[in-house]
Design an enzyme around this catalytic site. Structure first.
Site, PDB file in Angstrom:
ATOM      1  N   GLU A 178       4.578  13.234  -4.244  1.00  0.00           N
ATOM      2  CA  GLU A 178       3.748  13.243  -3.043  1.00  0.00           C
ATOM      3  C   GLU A 178       4.348  14.227  -2.035  1.00  0.00           C
ATOM      4  O   GLU A 178       5.501  14.068  -1.629  1.00  0.00           O
ATOM      5  CB  GLU A 178       3.719  11.828  -2.458  1.00  0.00           C
ATOM      6  CG  GLU A 178       2.643  11.646  -1.451  1.00  0.00           C
ATOM      7  CD  GLU A 178       2.558  10.212  -0.940  1.00  0.00           C
ATOM      8  OE1 GLU A 178       3.605   9.543  -0.858  1.00  0.00           O
ATOM      9  OE2 GLU A 178       1.436   9.789  -0.617  1.00  0.00           O
ATOM     10  N   GLU A 219       0.890  -1.178   0.000  1.00  0.00           N
ATOM     11  CA  GLU A 219       0.000   0.000   0.000  1.00  0.00           C
ATOM     12  C   GLU A 219       0.916   1.212   0.000  1.00  0.00           C
ATOM     13  O   GLU A 219       1.517   1.527   1.026  1.00  0.00           O
ATOM     14  CB  GLU A 219      -0.882   0.007   1.259  1.00  0.00           C
ATOM     15  CG  GLU A 219      -1.840  -1.154   1.369  1.00  0.00           C
ATOM     16  CD  GLU A 219      -3.023  -1.039   0.434  1.00  0.00           C
ATOM     17  OE1 GLU A 219      -3.179   0.005  -0.225  1.00  0.00           O
ATOM     18  OE2 GLU A 219      -3.779  -2.015   0.344  1.00  0.00           O
TER      19      GLU A 219
HETATM   20  P1  NAD Z   1       7.959   5.658   4.763  1.00  0.00           P
HETATM   21  O1  NAD Z   1       7.940   4.863   3.513  1.00  0.00           O
HETATM   22  O2  NAD Z   1       9.072   6.620   4.976  1.00  0.00           O
HETATM   23  O3  NAD Z   1       7.984   4.710   6.030  1.00  0.00           O
HETATM   24  C1  NAD Z   1       6.978   3.730   6.197  1.00  0.00           C
HETATM   25  C2  NAD Z   1       7.499   2.668   7.135  1.00  0.00           C
HETATM   26  O4  NAD Z   1       8.586   2.010   6.488  1.00  0.00           O
HETATM   27  C3  NAD Z   1       8.044   3.189   8.462  1.00  0.00           C
HETATM   28  O5  NAD Z   1       7.674   2.288   9.484  1.00  0.00           O
HETATM   29  C4  NAD Z   1       9.556   3.160   8.245  1.00  0.00           C
HETATM   30  O6  NAD Z   1      10.294   2.999   9.436  1.00  0.00           O
HETATM   31  C5  NAD Z   1       9.677   1.924   7.375  1.00  0.00           C
HETATM   32  N1  NAD Z   1      10.906   1.862   6.573  1.00  0.00           N
HETATM   33  C6  NAD Z   1      11.672   2.875   6.098  1.00  0.00           C
HETATM   34  N2  NAD Z   1      12.725   2.397   5.420  1.00  0.00           N
HETATM   35  C7  NAD Z   1      12.629   1.039   5.458  1.00  0.00           C
HETATM   36  C8  NAD Z   1      13.413  -0.023   4.939  1.00  0.00           C
HETATM   37  N3  NAD Z   1      14.537   0.217   4.230  1.00  0.00           N
HETATM   38  N4  NAD Z   1      13.010  -1.290   5.162  1.00  0.00           N
HETATM   39  C9  NAD Z   1      11.893  -1.551   5.857  1.00  0.00           C
HETATM   40  N5  NAD Z   1      11.106  -0.584   6.392  1.00  0.00           N
HETATM   41  C10 NAD Z   1      11.459   0.696   6.175  1.00  0.00           C
HETATM   42  O7  NAD Z   1       6.531   6.350   4.847  1.00  0.00           O
HETATM   43  P2  NAD Z   1       6.010   7.340   5.967  1.00  0.00           P
HETATM   44  O8  NAD Z   1       6.701   8.642   5.721  1.00  0.00           O
HETATM   45  O9  NAD Z   1       6.050   6.702   7.308  1.00  0.00           O
HETATM   46  O10 NAD Z   1       4.446   7.436   5.598  1.00  0.00           O
HETATM   47  C11 NAD Z   1       3.995   8.206   4.563  1.00  0.00           C
HETATM   48  C12 NAD Z   1       3.841   7.385   3.295  1.00  0.00           C
HETATM   49  O11 NAD Z   1       2.934   6.309   3.528  1.00  0.00           O
HETATM   50  C13 NAD Z   1       3.236   8.175   2.173  1.00  0.00           C
HETATM   51  O12 NAD Z   1       3.911   7.853   0.980  1.00  0.00           O
HETATM   52  C14 NAD Z   1       1.800   7.673   2.116  1.00  0.00           C
HETATM   53  O13 NAD Z   1       1.168   7.835   0.883  1.00  0.00           O
HETATM   54  C15 NAD Z   1       1.974   6.259   2.477  1.00  0.00           C
HETATM   55  N6  NAD Z   1       0.697   5.679   2.948  1.00  0.00           N
HETATM   56  C16 NAD Z   1       0.019   4.852   2.103  1.00  0.00           C
HETATM   57  C17 NAD Z   1      -1.195   4.304   2.491  1.00  0.00           C
HETATM   58  C18 NAD Z   1      -1.955   3.395   1.572  1.00  0.00           C
HETATM   59  O14 NAD Z   1      -2.886   2.761   2.034  1.00  0.00           O
HETATM   60  N7  NAD Z   1      -1.598   3.281   0.309  1.00  0.00           N
HETATM   61  C19 NAD Z   1      -1.713   4.595   3.754  1.00  0.00           C
HETATM   62  C20 NAD Z   1      -0.990   5.446   4.584  1.00  0.00           C
HETATM   63  C21 NAD Z   1       0.232   5.981   4.173  1.00  0.00           C
END
Ligand code: NAD
Length: 480
Positions: free
Chosen positions: A366, A232
């Site tokens: 985004e 997602e």
């Molecule tokens: P992010 O991708 O920076 O982080 C998401 C999660 O991934 C965090 O828990 C982070 O610690 C982890 N992470 C980061 N690097 C990683 C790695 N190398 N390996 C494994 N895990 C890792 O996103 P964010 O800034 O926390 O959240 C915002 C993003 O989430 C936006 O892009 C938003 O659109 C997306 N989002 C999508 C949905 C959906 O349903 N499609 C819902 C909510 C948020």
């Protein structure tokens, strides 16, 4: 383990301190989940359903505490947490308590005369999940509930800056009678704890919600062992206003759809395309509503919008606007960091931007903040083309009172959800998930049970013959 403070982005105060786990602790959590899987997956569905109903009661009894902690760790208004995040989460638990008893498949039967075919739908195993910070409780629920309802066990890593309500949920699950090891929470950053989890050889499935670049990295790690993935990812939702639309409703809907959760919503309205004859009216109206948004203490009842989740996120949003302005964009509301009492918090004002090109980063990337870009279009073809001119495909809306325009928009816009004359509402019964760069697979609804189960075909011989007719294919012209 290292202790990490969790701070309130309203004023930087420390709310709590959590311990980040080590790679060895991630391994222990996966082992606990593996051990618990044998018993949990062999429970009858009604037992899992009963446990989830007890969890719903437990979370309901602490609803105001959940809402306060969620508001403090994210900066979202207490009103949003109390009226959206927490009740939505409780409804989700109740929904999956029912869904646990509703696994479906093809009818058993004799699809050829010599065999009876039976479909079994089985749990995948140990799920490793990674969640983002924007809706920490709801995201934890969306990951955990379908997984455990289907009989899997799970290790969830919440975002490192917002783990508190996920930890509360895991405590309440134990109190509700869900066995130890079924739900495991690990804390820490993505590159360390996240990668140790998604790269763990005994994790059968990886379910990720977060940004598209990190999702790609997670898929690469899971691909090393061909593990199942559910993604997602990000969004950049278009908001298409045709000239026959109720413009007041569209203005109101654009403000609500863009500013919910301070714009940190993957389905938020981010790109308003407005047909030229109503463009000026829409831009003036939406800019006025944005300019009147009151920022302040997320717990105060007269606050419309709280801070962003962190100063880092605020600076990221400000960077998009500053670069756009430097390239000639016009800002018709917001666009300036607030001073005074709000300067210490992670505040960024509700901002409307226009006079930018379709391929500018502010239209294509985004931002995840309270920013709406407004651009004109002439023909219906152009409006739909611009809506689809994005690498994302999570959500969209079309605003029109013409049934044929609405039918065309819902069919032709490539997104996992298309709203007509509204933008944002979700329900537990309906799927949430993207197309294109927004990922694949569904959260919520019975469709999410597809992600967390595997189909097994069991074929029973009913001919009772040692020399079966089909063996002729193998044994050439010898008598069988
Ligand atoms: P992010 O991708 O920076 O982080 C998401 C999660 O991934 C965090 O828990 C982070 O610690 C982890 N992470 C980061 N690097 C990683 C790695 N190398 N390996 C494994 N895990 C890792 O996103 P964010 O800034 O926390 O959240 C915002 C993003 O989430 C936006 O892009 C938003 O659109 C997306 N989002 C999508 C949905 C959906 O349903 N499609 C819902 C909510 C948020």
């Amino acid at each position: 383990m290292t202790d990490q403070p969790i701070t309130d982005p309203f004023d930087g105060s420390v709310i709590d301190v959590v311990s980040y786990d080590t790679v060895e602790e991630v391994d222990r959590a996966v082992r606990r989940a593996r051990t618990a899987f044998a018993e949990w997956s062999s429970q009858p569905p009604v037992a899992r359903s009963d446990a989830l109903m007890a969890l719903a009661d437990r979370v309901s009894s602490r609803a105001s505490e959940y809402a306060m902690v969620e508001s403090r760790q994210t900066g979202k208004t207490l009103r949003l947490a109390s009226e959206f995040d927490v009740p939505g989460s409780i409804d989700n638990v109740n929904f999956f308590a029912g869904a646990a008893r509703q696994l479906q498949g093809l009818a058993s039967g004799e699809y050829d005369p010599d065999h009876t075919s039976v479909i079994r739908r089985e749990a995948v195993g140990v799920v490793g999940s990674i969640a983002p910070w924007n809706y920490p409780l709801q995201m934890a629920m969306w990951k955990i509930l379908p997984a455990i309802a289907a009989g899997n066990t799970i290790v969830l890593k919440p975002a490192e800056i917002t783990p508190l309500t996920s930890l509360m949920l895991a405590e309440d699950a134990i109190a509700a009678g869900i066995p130890t090891g079924v739900i495991n929470i690990v804390n820490g950053t993505g590159p360390t704890v996240g990668e140790a989890l998604v790269g763990h050889g005994d994790v059968d499935m990886v379910s990720f919600t977060g940004s598209t670049p990190v999702g790609r990295r997670v898929m690469t790690l899971a691909a090393q062992r061909a593990a199942r993935v559910h993604m997602e990812l990000g969004g950049k939702a278009p908001f298409v206003v045709f000239d026959d639309a109720d413009i007041d409703a569209a203005i109101q809907g654009a403000a609500a759809g863009a500013l919910i959760n301070t714009g940190q919503d993957c389905t938020a309205a981010t790109r308003a395309y407005v047909q030229r004859s109503v463009f000026d009216r829409f831009l003036t109206g939406v800019s006025q509503v944005f300019a009147e948004i009151r920022m302040g203490d997320p717990r105060a009842t007269d606050t419309d919008m709280g801070p962003l989740v962190s100063l880092t996120q605020r600076d990221r949003v400000a960077g998009f606007i500053d670069r756009a302005v430097a390239s000639g964009a016009r800002v018709t509301a917001g666009g300036q960091l607030p001073g005074g009492d709000l300067a210490a918090g992670a505040f960024y004002p509700a901002t409307v931007v226009t006079s930018v090109a379709q391929d500018d980063e502010i239209v294509q990337d985004e931002i995840f903040g309270p920013v709406l870009v407004v651009l004109p279009f002439d023909t219906d073809d152009e409006g739909i083309r611009l809506a689809n001119d994005t690498r994302f495909g999570l959500a969209a809306s079309a605003w029109t009172n013409d049934v044929y325009r609405a039918m065309r928009a819902q069919r032709e816009i490539k997104a996992g959800c298309v709203w007509i004359n509204d933008h944002i509402p979700i329900v537990s019964e309906m799927p949430h998930g993207g197309m294109k760069g927004s990922g694949f697979g569904k959260d919520m609804s019975l469709y999410s049970m597809e992600e967390y189960t595997v189909i097994k075909h069991v074929s029973w011989d009913i001919s009772a013959r040692s020399h079966k007719p089909w063996h002729r294919i193998i044994f050439a012209n010898r008598q069988q």
